[in-house]
Every structure is written in structure tokens, then in C-alpha cells.
Design a protein around this motif. Sequence first.
Motif, PDB file in Angstrom:
ATOM      1  N   LEU A 244       8.774 -27.534  42.986  1.00 41.01           N
ATOM      2  CA  LEU A 244       8.687 -28.043  44.354  1.00 41.01           C
ATOM      3  C   LEU A 244       7.345 -28.733  44.581  1.00 41.01           C
ATOM      4  CD1 LEU A 244       9.687 -28.311  47.261  1.00 41.01           C
ATOM      5  CD2 LEU A 244       8.803 -26.004  47.699  1.00 41.01           C
ATOM      6  N   ALA A 273      14.599 -26.682  48.731  1.00 41.19           N
ATOM      7  CA  ALA A 273      13.937 -25.439  48.319  1.00 41.19           C
ATOM      8  C   ALA A 273      14.645 -24.214  48.887  1.00 41.19           C
ATOM      9  CB  ALA A 273      12.474 -25.467  48.767  1.00 41.19           C
ATOM     10  N   ALA A 283       8.269 -22.663  51.326  1.00 38.14           N
ATOM     11  CA  ALA A 283       8.480 -24.049  50.914  1.00 38.14           C
ATOM     12  C   ALA A 283       7.568 -24.981  51.692  1.00 38.14           C
ATOM     13  CB  ALA A 283       9.942 -24.431  51.112  1.00 38.14           C
TER      14      ALA A 283
END
Length: 298
Positions: A244, A273, A283
Motif C-alpha cells: 500500500l 486496502a 490505511a
Amino acid sequence: MNAWTKERDGARYAAWQSAFREALQAAARGNAVFPTRNKVPAIPSPHQRGHNCKGQCGQPGHGVYDATTVAADVRCLFELAPRADGYGIACGGRMIGLDLDRKNGVDGVAELNRLATQHGFTVPRTLTVCTPSGGFHLWFAVPAGVTIPNSAGRLGPGIDVRGTGGYVVGPGSQGSSGQYVLHPALGEIEVLPAPAELIQLMLPAPIVRPARQYVPTGDKATAALDGLVNVVLGAPDGTRNDRLYWAAAKAWAHVMDGHIAACDAEAALVEAAVRRGLAEAEAQRTIASARRTTAGAP
């Protein structure tokens, strides 16, 4: 007499031996295990509080992220935990746990039965562990590729879900108020699949995002963002935050170039995410960190 020898004396050493033996047997059955002390990880963390390491440093002391099925590694972990009186079994992947509490006026069993009636499914007679407080841990198999997040009380009062990054206490472990044991009427039975309706209830609710407020400069912009979203969705367990962060850094570079709107990049990556099993707040923190370290990001 050194501290380790003292720990080996009497009932405490007997509890350690029992936990170690049970953990080895569980590992031989394919369950990833780690030592616990009164339900919580028994090996102290090597980091200061507030860290986000999940074992990437290579040192023990990361709780469920230490879990292993390798007998020699199980022994090493227990040697580092002379006060262990139980073991945890890692959830996530193909196995999750449903923790049903029955105390303080809350009855997770009744609540699960209510959900079953309401949503039209039957609770399978799967492997069940009785907890010292009178509750139960139900073990369920889930299909490959399905990521079940942890939750506490979201399904209903007295029902906690132990999914990716969570664990259940293994049978034979000792708690402060008693022992965790296999259900006497069921014994060592097969872990059965969770009903499809129950899986849907355990999955996070889809996040509704506002419609995109920009028009991409061309198909390449859309393709670039879609590709970064796919990187997040395809991240293996243990790499989700890293993937991410990488995707977010690339996305902010596109924002700097004027190819993608900032709000759209953030919304798409957060949604991906969460679908992959990360908490929304986690996230957002990772994406914000990538934004701060991307020079010139507006």
C-alpha cells in the motif's frame, strides 16, 4: 540457581511442559502456533510501544506473527517463554475463529443462533473449544482468497471474530480461571466450512465513496490508478502495508504530475486496502505517510 532453572521447578514447569507438548501436536496438524501466558503472547516485544513491526525485523516477540508449524521453531519460541502456560493458534488464511462469550449478561451463543435464524443458515458442528469463562471458540474453514478481518462485537453482543492477524487459544492451554478444552461431546473433530451467509456477515461492509470529481487527462491515468489498486488487492499477507505504501507513493507522483486528482487516488487506495483486510484508519495513515515523503505532493 538461575532464573531459567527456577522457572522449571514445580507446577509452573509442568504447565510449561503441557503447553509445549500440546503446541507441538497442534503444529504437527498444520496449525501455526506460538506460546502464550494467560491468553496473551508470552514473549516480550523487542520494540518500544507504538511500533508497527509484524516480525519483519526477524526477532521473536511479535505474538501471532511469530506463529509457526515447524517443530524446531516451536521449541525455540517456548525456550524463550519459560512462563508460558498455553499457546495461540494463528487465524486468517483458511481458518478463522468465532469467540462466543457467555458472561456478564451477554450470551454469544444465543446471539449466533439468532443470526442463523435471521439469515437462514445452520451453525455447523465444527471443532469447538470450551473456554474457562463458559464460552466457546468455534473454528471454521473459509475459502482460499477470502480475507476475514478481526472484529469485536460487530456481529452481535458476545461475538468476536478472529481473522487475519488474530488468534484463538489452543485446547490444553491454561488461563487464570481455568483450562481451555475440546468440547467433551464433540472431541477432536473436523474443522468445517463456515456457511456462506456467515462469511458475508463477517466481511467488512463496502465503503461508499463519492463519485469521482475529476475527468482523467486520458486512459493512461485511469489505467495507472487501476494498476496501483490491483497491487494493493494482490498483496500477500505480511506485505499489505508495504504494498500500500509503495502504491500510494506512485499515486502521489501521478497527482504531482496532474494526471490524477488527489481525492480520487486516496479514495481508491483506501477502498482497496480495506477490501484486502486492513483497517481504514491504518490505511489512511499509510497513505498519508507516503504523501508526506513524496516531495512536492500538494
